[in-house]
Motif scaffolding. Structure first.
Motif, short mmCIF file in Angstrom:
data_model
loop_
_atom_site.label_atom_id
_atom_site.label_comp_id
_atom_site.label_asym_id
_atom_site.label_seq_id
_atom_site.Cartn_x
_atom_site.Cartn_y
_atom_site.Cartn_z
N SER A 45 0.81 -1.22 0.00
CA SER A 45 0.00 0.00 0.00
C SER A 45 0.85 1.27 0.00
CB SER A 45 -0.91 0.01 1.24
OG SER A 45 -1.78 -1.11 1.22
N TYR A 46 2.17 1.13 0.12
CA TYR A 46 3.04 2.29 0.21
C TYR A 46 3.45 2.78 -1.17
CZ TYR A 46 3.66 1.77 5.24
OH TYR A 46 3.46 1.71 6.59
N LYS A 47 3.38 4.08 -1.38
CA LYS A 47 3.82 4.71 -2.62
C LYS A 47 4.86 5.77 -2.28
CE LYS A 47 -0.79 4.35 -4.78
NZ LYS A 47 -1.65 4.19 -3.59
N ARG A 48 5.85 5.90 -3.15
CA ARG A 48 6.87 6.93 -2.98
C ARG A 48 7.23 7.53 -4.34
NH1 ARG A 48 7.55 8.93 2.10
NH2 ARG A 48 7.94 7.30 3.63
N ILE A 49 7.67 8.80 -4.33
CA ILE A 49 8.34 9.38 -5.49
C ILE A 49 9.73 9.81 -5.04
CG2 ILE A 49 6.34 10.00 -6.87
CD1 ILE A 49 6.48 12.81 -5.74
N PHE A 50 10.72 9.54 -5.90
CA PHE A 50 12.11 9.77 -5.56
C PHE A 50 12.79 10.66 -6.58
CE2 PHE A 50 11.09 6.01 -3.21
CZ PHE A 50 11.93 5.99 -2.11
#
Length: 360
Positions: A45-50
């Motif tokens: 369920s975790y989303k990230r932008i890097f």
């Protein structure tokens, strides 16, 4: 997936991996507005932008920093950047006021950064430092002038006093205002020369729902650094919100708003936060301490004091929403998660101290 990325994911739900894509044509070392890409990643369920960093001082590196609209300033682990002999359990060893290593000026000024709230708090320990950075990678990049940042040597989970692995919280904070580590540190993007015809700031395009994958995706054109006059016209579609200033924190990204969920309405200070990877948190002093998550198919609306309005429905896979009494968290802000940025564009104008929101 390399070891560095696995550590970041395992500690704080942060991760990215590489996929090639075409280069952004207008990125590079030049004056004026530029556009570069970011990496989108999802695990469960975790989303990230890097945002990649490929050079720190004189060193070529391969670090992936969390692009965070909820905090101000870059925090970067000293491991792999400074000689190991300079880093001890008690701090970074600096003789005198400062020392220059690998093109990085490390000062003797120490500080502590905090992330999270009373329900889950992490603390970083480190020093004020200065360096040049190359933001982005071979897909498109830009090099900064010498800017201040927080160079940390230790990250601790407060509840257990556990020291986290190196580079577990490399964060690229683009919020306005000052870093909690030092008022000398602000968003790295606020220092860039964007040309005399543009305003200092950035515009974040819609994140791509189908590019949040466990394999990871490079998505070109997501981040525009520098705001052209056309970006700020009413025809651009952004509703602008003036930022409030305090001597302690500088200009704030928090926006006064009314939040309604399942027939309940509450006044709030709202933060739209790409650094929140999963769950919107709505603070309501009138609710019981144990209310918890809204059920699936709950309807939530946020309407700001300037008339921006956004409505979403909770599902079993996205838009998770927690209702919380701030007596639990010691944080009175209501914080909207990264899911907000899949359906809305976001703009920060550092020059005129405004936040822009746009429905899409």
């Amino acid at each position: 997936m390399n070891q560095y990325i696995r550590l970041v994911l395992n500690v704080l739900g942060m991760a990215v991996i590489f996929t090639a894509c075409k280069k952004d044509n207008d990125a590079g070392n030049k004056q004026g507005a530029v556009t570069i890409g970011l990496y989108q990643y999802q695990s469960g369920s975790y989303k990230r932008i890097f945002l990649p960093l490929t050079k720190v001082g004189t060193q070529a590196v391969n670090y992936y920093t969390i692009f965070d609209t909820g905090s101000a300033g870059l925090t970067l682990d000293a491991q792999g950047i400074l000689p190991a002999s300079m880093i001890t359990a008690d701090g970074i060893q600096v003789t005198g006021d400062s020392v220059v290593v690998n093109g990085i000026t490390v000062t003797s000024k120490t500080s502590v950064m905090s992330y999270g709230d009373a329900t889950g708090l992490f603390k970083e320990y480190g020093n004020l430092a200065y360096t040049t950075l190359t933001l982005g990678d071979a897909n498109g990049n830009i090099t900064t002038q010498r800017i201040p940042f927080f160079l940390y040597y230790k990250l601790v989970k407060v509840s257990t006093n556990e020291t986290m692995p190196a580079h577990s919280a490399d964060i690229f904070g683009v919020a306005p205002g000052f870093s909690y580590a030092s008022q000398l540190i602000q968003s790295p993007l606020s220092y860039l020369d964007v040309g005399s015809n543009n305003k200092k700031g950035f515009r974040l395009a819609l994140l791509k729902r189908d590019r949040f994958t466990t394999a990871g995706s490079y998505v070109g054109g997501l981040l525009t650094i520098g705001l052209a006059p056309a970006d700020l016209l009413p025809t651009a579609g952004f509703i602008m919100h003036p930022m409030q200033y305090t001597a302690r924190s500088g200009y704030s990204p928090n926006i006064p708003a009314t939040i309604t969920y399942n027939g309940t309405s509450t006044q709030a200070q709202v933060l739209f936060d790409t650094g929140n990877p999963m769950q919107t948190i709505i603070e309501n002093q009138l609710e019981t301490n144990a209310l918890g998550n809204l059920p699936v198919n709950s309807v939530v609306n946020v309407t700001t004091n300037m008339g921006f309005s956004y409505t979403y429905t909770t599902t079993g896979s996205s838009n998770f929403t927690l209702i919380q009494n701030p007596n639990n968290s010691d944080d009175y802000r209501s914080i909207f998660s990264i899911d907000f940025f899949v359906e809305n564009e976001y703009l920060t104008n550092y020059t005129d101290h405004q936040t822009g929101l746009k429905n899409d």
